[in-house]
Write an enzyme that holds these catalytic residues in place. Structure first.
Site, mmCIF file in Angstrom:
data_model
loop_
_atom_site.group_PDB
_atom_site.id
_atom_site.type_symbol
_atom_site.label_atom_id
_atom_site.label_comp_id
_atom_site.label_asym_id
_atom_site.label_seq_id
_atom_site.Cartn_x
_atom_site.Cartn_y
_atom_site.Cartn_z
ATOM 1 N N LYS A 140 31.544 44.280 22.467
ATOM 2 C CA LYS A 140 31.863 43.173 21.559
ATOM 3 C C LYS A 140 31.246 43.445 20.193
ATOM 4 C CE LYS A 140 31.910 39.378 24.991
ATOM 5 N NZ LYS A 140 33.330 38.994 24.874
ATOM 6 N N ASP A 142 26.941 39.035 28.491
ATOM 7 C CA ASP A 142 28.197 39.784 28.358
ATOM 8 C C ASP A 142 28.236 40.472 26.995
ATOM 9 O OD1 ASP A 142 30.720 40.821 28.466
ATOM 10 O OD2 ASP A 142 31.776 38.886 28.340
ATOM 11 N N ASP A 165 27.441 33.066 29.391
ATOM 12 C CA ASP A 165 28.540 33.531 30.247
ATOM 13 C C ASP A 165 28.268 33.354 31.752
ATOM 14 O OD1 ASP A 165 31.160 34.393 29.927
ATOM 15 O OD2 ASP A 165 30.665 36.522 30.149
ATOM 16 N N ARG A 192 36.867 38.382 35.559
ATOM 17 C CA ARG A 192 37.874 38.375 36.626
ATOM 18 C C ARG A 192 37.537 39.395 37.715
ATOM 19 N NH1 ARG A 192 42.460 39.509 32.284
ATOM 20 N NH2 ARG A 192 40.850 38.508 31.036
ATOM 21 N N LYS A 214 31.436 32.030 37.779
ATOM 22 C CA LYS A 214 31.146 33.282 37.071
ATOM 23 C C LYS A 214 29.703 33.281 36.568
ATOM 24 C CE LYS A 214 32.393 35.873 32.825
ATOM 25 N NZ LYS A 214 33.329 35.979 31.680
HETATM 26 N N1 BES Z 1 33.000 35.952 28.381
HETATM 27 C C1 BES Z 1 34.171 36.346 27.690
HETATM 28 C C2 BES Z 1 35.045 35.161 27.273
HETATM 29 C C3 BES Z 1 34.451 34.263 26.229
HETATM 30 C C4 BES Z 1 34.719 34.484 24.884
HETATM 31 C C5 BES Z 1 33.698 33.158 26.583
HETATM 32 C C6 BES Z 1 34.199 33.642 23.932
HETATM 33 C C7 BES Z 1 33.179 32.310 25.622
HETATM 34 C C8 BES Z 1 33.439 32.556 24.298
HETATM 35 C C9 BES Z 1 35.024 37.246 28.578
HETATM 36 O O1 BES Z 1 34.317 38.049 29.459
HETATM 37 C C10 BES Z 1 35.781 38.160 27.676
HETATM 38 O O2 BES Z 1 35.154 38.913 26.992
HETATM 39 N N2 BES Z 1 37.110 38.082 27.719
HETATM 40 C C11 BES Z 1 37.927 38.926 26.905
HETATM 41 C C12 BES Z 1 39.093 39.384 27.735
HETATM 42 C C13 BES Z 1 39.970 40.390 27.057
HETATM 43 C C14 BES Z 1 39.212 41.688 26.852
HETATM 44 C C15 BES Z 1 41.194 40.620 27.905
HETATM 45 C C16 BES Z 1 38.406 38.120 25.708
HETATM 46 O O3 BES Z 1 38.746 36.942 25.879
HETATM 47 O O4 BES Z 1 38.396 38.644 24.608
HETATM 48 ZN ZN ZN Z 2 32.473 37.361 30.046
HETATM 49 MN MN MN Z 3 33.692 39.854 28.580
#
Ligand code: BES
Ligand code: ZN
Ligand code: MN
Length: 500
Positions: free
Chosen positions: A277, A270, A288, A351, A265
């Protein structure tokens, strides 16, 4: 790179100002192995020190603790704790390497290594060097001039095989640590400086000159031609165009070597996209693209080590930003393999781009597919900052990975691809949706989505959202980027190479 390593002989002691030895302790005393000479040149090395004194100086039964015996104008002697029992855990050797580096600072340092302590010369030398060189990484110091770690075997004259194994271990440790530190530098680089285009450029620069490697960077028009709808959907909100780096190492195309495809990835920043966020939540989101940095660094290490395995690395790269052009909640994207995904949360972007990457991987029909991603906050909730989640479609592959993980000191815990939770990602308007059930098994539902793009091939998914960053230095691990699982994947491929 701050430190390099080589195997030396006692005559190298003239070139260093710091000498390190390992001391083992009990309640009474910390003792240096008998093979270590009591004097080298004008430097005296104690044969033992009392435990009471050692404890006051910070030298304890904790492996890698240390103390420095300073000399005026001469050579300093570092005593590093080898604990109380014999060393067989490779991670202890890494911590010793880190302690030697830290005690020496910017100076050249020689480690007198008593051969009686070493049962597996290649692995021990590799771990020592990895520990010292990984600990020497500093984002704000990319000087080319380096100090040396000279590993000097002492004791009974080693056999040629033993000596060669040590030398091989030192070289392997250096290759692996340099690859990991390269990845860490990319990961620590601010997203403003490391756009998808810049990340792809630096990856190509590192990889293209390596033997038996071919690498291409796909521009946006190629990504459109190849119908990577997930990557295009995520990138459309950004002014920065996406990239996909596609690299192959094949040392012997006639030989039909085992083939491993790595998918990483590469979200260079992000923000969450329109599902934005919080300010706090995006502070570390330059991290990320860890998966992309990891798979590309692994490919470079495998090529430098000339392992006899075919490896392909596929790294989709994009920013995830909100704008008037951004993908909207409710939009449906068509992935490379023809499946459709309803985007209900634009922050579940990893994903979407991995679905394209895995589709490309599956088309190659390899022996194994491995993907690496800072994919879900839920992974960090479940396992914290020091353990990654491993998902596997195949028990044999899972076993091989867990072995490699244990040897590398990168803890992984296997979580289930639980079929009943497929219902969490059902969509009314597409083949699936990109989020699961709120607050429920979020790392698993992401893994189940990815599985749909692997064509039932042997596959491992590594969700490293937690251990992808370290909020403090610890042993050989520096603060910030970790490039977590890079060493595990190299170890897994090296083991395949031996089997081949
Ligand atoms: N890059 C993030 C996941 C992440 C969070 C990595 C904290 C490192 C530290 C990912 O793209 C993300 O935002 N995932 C979401 C998915 C959700 C919206 C289903 C998450 O985990 O909140
Ligand atoms: Zn991400
Ligand atoms: Mn994300």
């Amino acid at each position: 790179m701050q430190r390099t390593a080589r195997l030396g002989t006692p005559s190298d002691l003239e070139t260093v100002t710091v000498v390190a030895v390992i001391a083992r302790g009990d309640d009474d005393a910390f003792r240096v192995a008998e093979a270590v000479p009591a004097r080298v040149g004008d430097v005296e090395i104690p044969t033992s020190v009392s435990t009471a004194w050692a404890t006051r100086q910070g030298l304890t039964s904790s492996v890698g603790s240390s103390t420095i015996l300073r000399s005026i104008g001469g050579t300093d002697v570092v005593l590093v704790s080898g604990g109380s029992e014999s060393l067989n855990d490779l991670d202890e050797w890494r911590r010793i390497g880190a302690a030697v580096h830290k005690a020496a600072g910017d100076q050249n340092v020689a480690l007198l290594l008593a051969l009686d302590d070493v049962t597996e010369p290649a692995r021990v030398a590799q771990a020592l060097v990895e520990g010292a060189l990984l600990a020497s990484y500093r984002y704000r110091d990319d000087r080319d001039d380096a100090s040396e770690l000279v590993v000097i075997p002492v004791g009974a004259l080693p056999t040629v095989e033993f000596h060669d194994a040590l030398a091989r271990g030192v070289d392997t440790g250096e290759v692996v640590a340099n690859a990991v530190n390269w990845a860490k530098r990319l990961i620590d680089t601010p997203a403003g400086d490391l756009t998808p285009k810049e990340l792809a450029k630096r990856a190509v620069q590192r990889i293209e000159h390596l033997p038996h490697v071919s690498v291409t960077s796909w521009a946006e028009s190629k990504i459109e031609d190849e119908r990577l709808g997930g990557l295009l959907g995520v990138s459309q909100g950004s002014a920065q165009p996406p990239r996909l780096v596609y690299a192959t190492y094949d040392p012997s195309p006639e030989a039909n070597l085992p083939h491993v495809v790595l998918v990483g990835k590469g979200v260079t920043f992000d923000s969450g996209g329109l599902s934005l966020k919080s300010g706090e939540g995006m502070m570390t989101m330059k991290t990320d693209m860890t998966g992309a940095a990891v798979v590309l660094s692994v490919l470079s290490a495998v090529a430098e080590l000339q392992l006899t395995v075919k490896v392909t690395a596929i790294a989709p790269m994009t920013e995830n930003l909100p704008s008037h052009r951004a993908v909207k909640p409710g939009d449906v994207l068509t992935i490379r393999n023809g499946m459709t995904i309803e985007v209900l949360n634009t922050d579940a972007e990893g994903r979407l781009i991995l679905a394209d990457g895995l589709s490309l991987a599956a088309e190659l029909e390899p022996d194994a597919i491995v993907d690496v991603a800072t994919l879900t906050g839920a992974q960090a909730v479940a396992l914290g900052d020091e353990i990654g989640a491993l998902y596997a479609s195949d028990d044999d592959l899972a076993e091989k990975f867990l072995l490699a993980s244990a040897a590398s000191g990168e803890p992984l815990c296997r979580l289930p691809l639980f079929d009943n939770y497929e219902s969490h990602i059902e969509s009314d308007v597409a083949d699936m949706k990109n989020i699961g059930k709120a607050g429920r098994a979020g790392s698993i539902s992401a893994a189940l989505l990815l599985r749909r793009f692997t064509n039932s091939l042997p596959w491992v998914h590594l969700d490293i959202a937690g251990p992808g960053r370290a909020d403090a230095a610890r042993g050989y691990q520096t603060k910030g980027a970790t490039a977590f699982t890079a060493r595990t994947i190299v170890e897994y491929i090296a083991n395949l190479s031996q089997d081949a």
